[in-house]
Scaffold this motif. Structure first.
Motif, PDB file in Angstrom:
ATOM      1  N   LEU A  38       0.854  -1.181   0.000  1.00  0.00           N
ATOM      2  CA  LEU A  38       0.000   0.000   0.000  1.00  0.00           C
ATOM      3  C   LEU A  38       0.893   1.236   0.000  1.00  0.00           C
ATOM      4  CD1 LEU A  38      -3.060   0.572   0.067  1.00  0.00           C
ATOM      5  CD2 LEU A  38      -2.873   0.787   2.554  1.00  0.00           C
ATOM      6  N   LEU A  41       0.503   4.244   2.655  1.00  0.00           N
ATOM      7  CA  LEU A  41       0.724   4.071   4.086  1.00  0.00           C
ATOM      8  C   LEU A  41       2.112   4.559   4.524  1.00  0.00           C
ATOM      9  CD1 LEU A  41      -0.250   3.127   6.819  1.00  0.00           C
ATOM     10  CD2 LEU A  41       0.487   0.806   6.231  1.00  0.00           C
ATOM     11  N   ARG A 253      -3.535  10.728   2.331  1.00  0.00           N
ATOM     12  CA  ARG A 253      -4.863  10.216   2.692  1.00  0.00           C
ATOM     13  C   ARG A 253      -5.146   8.979   1.834  1.00  0.00           C
ATOM     14  NH1 ARG A 253      -5.684  15.740   2.764  1.00  0.00           N
ATOM     15  NH2 ARG A 253      -6.689  15.771   0.740  1.00  0.00           N
ATOM     16  N   PHE A 254      -4.349   7.960   2.054  1.00  0.00           N
ATOM     17  CA  PHE A 254      -4.362   6.767   1.202  1.00  0.00           C
ATOM     18  C   PHE A 254      -5.699   6.043   1.236  1.00  0.00           C
ATOM     19  CE2 PHE A 254      -2.964   5.483   5.394  1.00  0.00           C
ATOM     20  CZ  PHE A 254      -3.603   4.281   5.610  1.00  0.00           C
ATOM     21  N   TRP A 255      -6.465   6.239   2.305  1.00  0.00           N
ATOM     22  CA  TRP A 255      -7.755   5.555   2.423  1.00  0.00           C
ATOM     23  C   TRP A 255      -8.773   6.063   1.407  1.00  0.00           C
ATOM     24  CZ3 TRP A 255      -5.332   8.490   6.104  1.00  0.00           C
ATOM     25  CH2 TRP A 255      -5.845   9.771   6.321  1.00  0.00           C
ATOM     26  N   GLU A 256      -8.476   7.211   0.758  1.00  0.00           N
ATOM     27  CA  GLU A 256      -9.378   7.747  -0.261  1.00  0.00           C
ATOM     28  C   GLU A 256      -9.030   7.265  -1.660  1.00  0.00           C
ATOM     29  OE1 GLU A 256      -9.248  11.960   0.141  1.00  0.00           O
ATOM     30  OE2 GLU A 256     -10.210  11.980   2.101  1.00  0.00           O
ATOM     31  N   GLY A 257      -7.897   6.549  -1.802  1.00  0.00           N
ATOM     32  CA  GLY A 257      -7.481   6.055  -3.094  1.00  0.00           C
ATOM     33  C   GLY A 257      -6.534   7.029  -3.793  1.00  0.00           C
ATOM     34  N   THR A 258      -5.667   6.496  -4.644  1.00  0.00           N
ATOM     35  CA  THR A 258      -4.700   7.322  -5.381  1.00  0.00           C
ATOM     36  C   THR A 258      -5.324   7.843  -6.658  1.00  0.00           C
ATOM     37  OG1 THR A 258      -2.890   5.949  -4.542  1.00  0.00           O
ATOM     38  CG2 THR A 258      -2.413   7.372  -6.428  1.00  0.00           C
TER      39      THR A 258
END
Length: 264
Positions: A38, A41, A253-258
Motif C-alpha cells: 500500500l 501508508l 490520505r491513502f484511504w481515499e485512493g490514489t
C-alpha cells in the motif's frame, strides 16, 4: 548533583524525540524504496512523523530563544529536550496539528511553550522568542524544497518527491498562519512588545481565541481560496509543482485512493 550536570541533563535530547526521528527515517526509506503493498501508508507515516519532528523543532526554537533571552527556567521544564510530552499544552502543540493534517491536509500552528516573559529584558528579545518558532518552520520548508529549486530530483522516486512537496506545503502553511498578527499566535507575539500598555491590555482577553478565529476564517471560501492560491504560488516560485503537492496530499490520505495522474 552539580548545577552544570543539571544543565547538561536538561539539554539532553529526549528518547521520545529520537524514537520519532527513527520512525521518520524508517518510513522515509520505505517511501523511497516503495516498500509495502500500500504505497500511501509509508507516505502517511513518513509525513506524520516528519510533521511531529517539525512541531518539536518549532517549540524548541521558542525555548532556545527564550533561554538566550534570559528565561533560564525553560531547561527545568524540559523544553530543551525536544520531548513533545513536556509541552505545557501537548494537545494543542502536537495532537491538534496532527489531527488537522490528517483531516484537512493543512499545517496549523499549535500551542506554545510557557515562557516566563518577565525574565526577558528588551522588546527585541521578546519579538525574537515569538518569531523563532515560525522561522524553524521556514527552515524546514527550505530543506524540503531544496531538491526542487536546486534541480536535484534526478533519481528521486516519485512517491518520495510527492511526500516532500506535501511536507513543504505543510511547513509553508504553518509558518504563514503562525505569523499572522492575530492575538494568541506568534505573529502577534512579534509585534506585541511594540504596542502600548493600553493596547496590550485591551487585546489580552481575546488571545485565547485567536487560534480558533483563524480556523473559522479558513472556512470562508474567498479567504480559503486566496490563502491557498498564495501558498501554491509560493511553492511554484520554489519550483515545487502544484501537482506534486496534490499527489503527496492524496497519497497521505491513502484511504481515499490514489488519483489518476499520480505515479507511484
Amino acid at each position: 548533583m552539580s548545577s552544570a550536570a543539571v544543565r547538561r541533563g536538561e539539554r539532553r535530547i529526549s528518547p521520545v524525540f529520537l524514537a520519532i526521528l527513527a520512525v521518520m527515517a524508517v518510513t522515509g526509506w520505505a517511501v523511497w524504496t516503495g516498500f509495502g503493498a500500500l504505497p500511501g501508508l509509508p507516505v502517511f507515516l513518513f509525513v506524520t512523523s516528519a510533521w511531529v519532528v517539525s512541531l518539536c523543532l518549532h517549540e524548541y526554537a521558542h525555548a532556545r530563544a527564550a533561554l538566550y533571552g534570559g528565561d533560564v527556567t525553560v531547561g527545568a521544564k524540559g523544553y530543551l529536550t525536544l520531548n513533545p510530552m513536556a509541552y505545557t499544552h501537548a494537545v494543542l502543540s502536537v495532537v491538534l496539528p496532527v489531527l488537522f493534517v490528517v483531516l484537512g491536509g493543512i499545517g496549523l500552528p499549535g500551542g506554545a511553550v510557557f515562557v516566563e516573559r518577565d525574565r526577558i529584558p528588551g522588546r527585541w528579545r521578546h519579538s525574537l522568542v515569538s518569531a523563532a518558532g515560525p522561522l524553524a518552520n521556514v527552515l524546514f520548508a527550505v530543506a524540503c524544497t531544496a531538491p526542487f529549486w536546486l534541480g536535484a530530483l534526478d533519481g528521486v522516486p516519485d512517491g518520495f518527491r510527492y511526500a516532500l512537496a506535501f511536507l513543504a506545503f505543510l511547513q509553508v502553511t504553518a509558518a504563514l498562519l503562525n505569523l499572522l498578527p492575530v492575538p494568541g499566535l506568534d505573529g502577534y507575539g512579534v509585534v506585541e512588545p511594540w504596542l502600548s500598555a493600553g493596547a496590550r491590555r485591551a487585546v489580552a482577553p481575546y488571545a485565547p481565541y485567536g487560534f480558533f478565529v483563524v480556523i473559522a476564517l479558513l472556512f470562508v471560501p474567498a479567504l480559503n481560496g486566496a490563502f491557498f492560491d498564495g501558498v501554491d504560488a509560493l511553492l511554484r516560485s520554489l519550483d515545487v509543482p502544484v501537482l506534486d503537492r496534490a499527489c503527496g496530499s492524496a497519497l497521505y490520505r491513502f484511504w481515499e485512493g490514489t488519483p489518476v495522474g499520480c505515479r507511484v
